[in-house]
Scaffold this motif. Structure first.
Motif: not given
Length: 286
Positions: A58-59, A103-109, A159-174
């Motif tokens: 698993i790990r 990453e493939r095993l995570a339920t939240g990222i 994927d249907a079972a994808r993790p809950v995914y939050w992303v914080l982008l700094h404005e510089a990325v844009l």
């Protein structure tokens, strides 16, 4: 299965089967030594639960853990050699390989991206521009292979079972243009589409927010159903996986401070859309 069967595992099986071989050998040798998972864990400075997860594939243990297992079980470097064989033949850079597995095993990222769009959100053209920027003399075949690997990772969000995914982008990325304007416009439009299809929640930390925690480090928090949370941080050609509870708690607190400094979801989406429109105008595609 004995060591002589290793070649057959690699020739006929998948990489997952190879790690299962690692786990099977670990369990067999641990039991032959009359040691429980908890006892072995105490000797190599991980929990007994982690030993169980190594045995079930698993790990994947890090190199120093594999080395301590060899010492504890007196296996003459067997697990270190096996680990190095697997890492040598893996497709990702060594410093990122474990993070890619988790990453493939995570339920939240939860991800903080201070400079570039994180890999899970990248388009092929944007990823290609990133690779050529750091490897201007690279062969096209090599770059396309790397882009293909990155795009394989992005399938996680489909994927249907994808993790809950939050992303914080700094404005510089844009604002920092990667590739031609058309590439940036397409990339930001892809982020908008991903948000609108509810595959990710993306917030922008604006320049006006000023100083903030973790200012220059790509940081990822990963949560699991059956294992403690883990933090991955990345620097120049290096990365660190951290699972010490106190460290993870501190990183979580820093992430919460960043999230508090971010724009609202609607305001973030509006800023990304406006930036995409600006790049489309520059590219003459509007």
């Amino acid at each position: 299965m004995r060591v002589s069967a290793w070649g057959l595992v690699m020739a006929n099986g998948s990489r997952q089967a190879a790690w299962e071989f690692f786990g099977t050998e670990l369990k067999r040798r641990r039991e032959d030594a009359g040691i429980t998972q908890v006892e072995l864990g105490a000797r190599v400075f991980v929990s007994g639960g982690y030993i169980g997860q190594f045995e079930q594939a698993i790990r994947k243990p890090q190199l120093d853990v594999a080395q301590r297992i060899d010492e504890a079980l007196q296996t003459d470097g067997f697990f270190e050699r096996l680990w190095r064989k697997l890492i040598k033949e893996q497709r990702f850079a060594e410093y990122f390989a474990h993070a890619a597995e988790l990453e493939r095993l995570a339920t939240g990222i939860c991800e903080w991206a201070p400079a570039v769009v994180p890999g899970l959100l990248q388009t092929p053209a944007y990823a290609r521009a990133i690779y050529f920027a750091s490897n201007p003399l690279a062969r096209d075949e090599y770059v396309e292979e790397m882009v293909g690997l990155r795009m394989e990772r992005t399938r996680l969000l489909k994927d249907a079972a994808r993790p809950v995914y939050w992303v914080l982008l700094h404005e510089a990325v844009l604002r920092v243009q990667v590739g031609p304007p058309a590439v940036m416009g397409e990339q930001l439009e892809h982020i908008v589409e991903t948000v609108r299809s509810r595959k990710a929640l993306v917030l922008v930390v604006p320049f006006a927010a000023g100083a903030h925690p973790q200012m220059g480090k790509l940081t990822r928090l990963m949560e699991f159903d059956d294992a403690p949370p883990t933090v991955y941080t990345e620097a120049v050609l290096s990365g660190n996986l951290l699972d010490d509870p106190a460290v993870v708690k501190r990183v979580r607190a820093d992430y919460d401070l960043l999230r508090a400094a971010a724009l609202t979801p609607d305001a973030s989406l509006a800023m990304i859309e406006a930036a995409a429109e600006g790049y489309r105008r520059c590219a003459g595609t509007t």
